[in-house]
Design a protein around this motif. Structure first.
Motif, PDB file in Angstrom:
ATOM      1  N   LYS A  53      -9.049   4.458  -0.305  1.00  0.00           N
ATOM      2  CA  LYS A  53      -9.550   3.057  -1.060  1.00  0.00           C
ATOM      3  C   LYS A  53     -10.647   3.384  -1.924  1.00  0.00           C
ATOM      4  O   LYS A  53     -11.561   4.041  -1.243  1.00  0.00           O
ATOM      5  CB  LYS A  53      -9.637   2.307   0.141  1.00  0.00           C
ATOM      6  CG  LYS A  53     -10.193   0.729  -0.195  1.00  0.00           C
ATOM      7  CD  LYS A  53     -10.485  -0.162   1.078  1.00  0.00           C
ATOM      8  CE  LYS A  53     -11.168  -1.430   0.707  1.00  0.00           C
ATOM      9  NZ  LYS A  53     -11.626  -2.283   1.526  1.00  0.00           N
ATOM     10  N   LYS A  54     -10.654   2.476  -2.939  1.00  0.00           N
ATOM     11  CA  LYS A  54     -11.703   2.890  -3.981  1.00  0.00           C
ATOM     12  C   LYS A  54     -12.217   1.273  -3.685  1.00  0.00           C
ATOM     13  O   LYS A  54     -11.754   0.072  -3.777  1.00  0.00           O
ATOM     14  CB  LYS A  54     -11.312   2.969  -5.281  1.00  0.00           C
ATOM     15  CG  LYS A  54     -10.825   4.451  -5.510  1.00  0.00           C
ATOM     16  CD  LYS A  54     -10.740   4.551  -6.902  1.00  0.00           C
ATOM     17  CE  LYS A  54     -10.415   6.200  -7.181  1.00  0.00           C
ATOM     18  NZ  LYS A  54      -9.946   6.334  -8.417  1.00  0.00           N
ATOM     19  N   PHE A  97      -6.799  -3.058  -2.014  1.00  0.00           N
ATOM     20  CA  PHE A  97      -5.602  -2.170  -2.182  1.00  0.00           C
ATOM     21  C   PHE A  97      -5.962  -0.677  -1.509  1.00  0.00           C
ATOM     22  O   PHE A  97      -7.164  -0.517  -1.602  1.00  0.00           O
ATOM     23  CB  PHE A  97      -5.385  -2.215  -3.522  1.00  0.00           C
ATOM     24  CG  PHE A  97      -4.860  -3.224  -4.247  1.00  0.00           C
ATOM     25  CD1 PHE A  97      -3.316  -3.622  -4.275  1.00  0.00           C
ATOM     26  CD2 PHE A  97      -5.596  -4.443  -4.747  1.00  0.00           C
ATOM     27  CE1 PHE A  97      -2.888  -4.736  -4.585  1.00  0.00           C
ATOM     28  CE2 PHE A  97      -4.988  -5.608  -5.160  1.00  0.00           C
ATOM     29  CZ  PHE A  97      -3.709  -5.717  -5.372  1.00  0.00           C
ATOM     30  N   PHE A 143      -4.857   3.322  -2.385  1.00  0.00           N
ATOM     31  CA  PHE A 143      -4.053   4.152  -3.443  1.00  0.00           C
ATOM     32  C   PHE A 143      -3.254   5.007  -2.430  1.00  0.00           C
ATOM     33  O   PHE A 143      -3.834   5.494  -1.309  1.00  0.00           O
ATOM     34  CB  PHE A 143      -4.972   4.889  -4.210  1.00  0.00           C
ATOM     35  CG  PHE A 143      -5.743   4.071  -5.443  1.00  0.00           C
ATOM     36  CD1 PHE A 143      -4.921   3.839  -6.596  1.00  0.00           C
ATOM     37  CD2 PHE A 143      -6.657   3.489  -5.139  1.00  0.00           C
ATOM     38  CE1 PHE A 143      -5.628   2.871  -7.367  1.00  0.00           C
ATOM     39  CE2 PHE A 143      -7.391   2.606  -6.196  1.00  0.00           C
ATOM     40  CZ  PHE A 143      -6.844   2.294  -7.286  1.00  0.00           C
ATOM     41  N   ARG A 188       1.273   8.694  -7.590  1.00  0.00           N
ATOM     42  CA  ARG A 188       0.154   7.933  -7.240  1.00  0.00           C
ATOM     43  C   ARG A 188       0.585   6.476  -7.462  1.00  0.00           C
ATOM     44  O   ARG A 188       1.197   6.113  -8.205  1.00  0.00           O
ATOM     45  CB  ARG A 188      -1.274   7.916  -7.849  1.00  0.00           C
ATOM     46  CG  ARG A 188      -2.291   7.103  -7.491  1.00  0.00           C
ATOM     47  CD  ARG A 188      -3.365   7.190  -8.323  1.00  0.00           C
ATOM     48  NE  ARG A 188      -4.151   8.424  -8.112  1.00  0.00           N
ATOM     49  CZ  ARG A 188      -4.940   9.151  -9.091  1.00  0.00           C
ATOM     50  NH1 ARG A 188      -5.087   8.365 -10.251  1.00  0.00           N
ATOM     51  NH2 ARG A 188      -5.401  10.113  -8.854  1.00  0.00           N
ATOM     52  N   LYS A 189       0.524   5.567  -6.338  1.00  0.00           N
ATOM     53  CA  LYS A 189       0.783   4.208  -6.441  1.00  0.00           C
ATOM     54  C   LYS A 189      -0.208   3.433  -5.683  1.00  0.00           C
ATOM     55  O   LYS A 189      -1.128   3.904  -4.879  1.00  0.00           O
ATOM     56  CB  LYS A 189       2.211   3.965  -5.741  1.00  0.00           C
ATOM     57  CG  LYS A 189       2.396   4.405  -4.481  1.00  0.00           C
ATOM     58  CD  LYS A 189       3.988   4.174  -4.131  1.00  0.00           C
ATOM     59  CE  LYS A 189       4.154   4.963  -2.671  1.00  0.00           C
ATOM     60  NZ  LYS A 189       5.719   4.862  -2.429  1.00  0.00           N
ATOM     61  N   GLU A 190      -0.212   2.054  -5.991  1.00  0.00           N
ATOM     62  CA  GLU A 190      -1.209   1.084  -5.306  1.00  0.00           C
ATOM     63  C   GLU A 190      -0.474   0.147  -4.420  1.00  0.00           C
ATOM     64  O   GLU A 190       0.534  -0.261  -4.880  1.00  0.00           O
ATOM     65  CB  GLU A 190      -2.112   0.481  -6.379  1.00  0.00           C
ATOM     66  CG  GLU A 190      -3.090  -0.260  -6.177  1.00  0.00           C
ATOM     67  CD  GLU A 190      -3.848  -0.699  -7.336  1.00  0.00           C
ATOM     68  OE1 GLU A 190      -4.406  -1.820  -7.066  1.00  0.00           O
ATOM     69  OE2 GLU A 190      -3.891  -0.242  -8.389  1.00  0.00           O
TER      70      GLU A 190
END
Length: 82
Positions: free
Chosen positions: A22-23, A33, A35, A55-57
């Motif tokens: 998580k960012k 969201f 990642f 990579r997906k979110e």
């Protein structure tokens, strides 16, 4: 070093890895969201960083369901790979 909100899974064959992280760039967002990066273990014993392929979110709720599905399929928690 494990970072907050940084979780890893490895498949039962020790070939594939998935990183969930998580960012917290924008704390004003109401929907959170995660990642998700999927990759391949590199080196005979996984001594090299994995080769990340996708990579997906996802919304956190969806990411939790995906995590549970993978655990039920035999994936296991592992230490960070880089």
């Amino acid at each position: 070093m494990k970072k907050e909100y940084d979780f890893w899974l490895i498949d039962s064959n020790s070939v594939g890895v998935i990183r969930f992280y998580k960012k917290n760039e924008n704390k004003e967002d109401l929907i959170e969201f995660m990642f998700i990066e999927e990759g391949l273990v590199m080196g005979i014993h996984g001594e090299n960083p994995p080769l990340m392929k996708t990579r997906k979110e996802m919304k956190i709720q969806d990411a939790r369901l995906f995590w549970k599905k993978l655990i039920n399929e035999g994936w296991e928690k592992t230490n960070p790979k880089w």
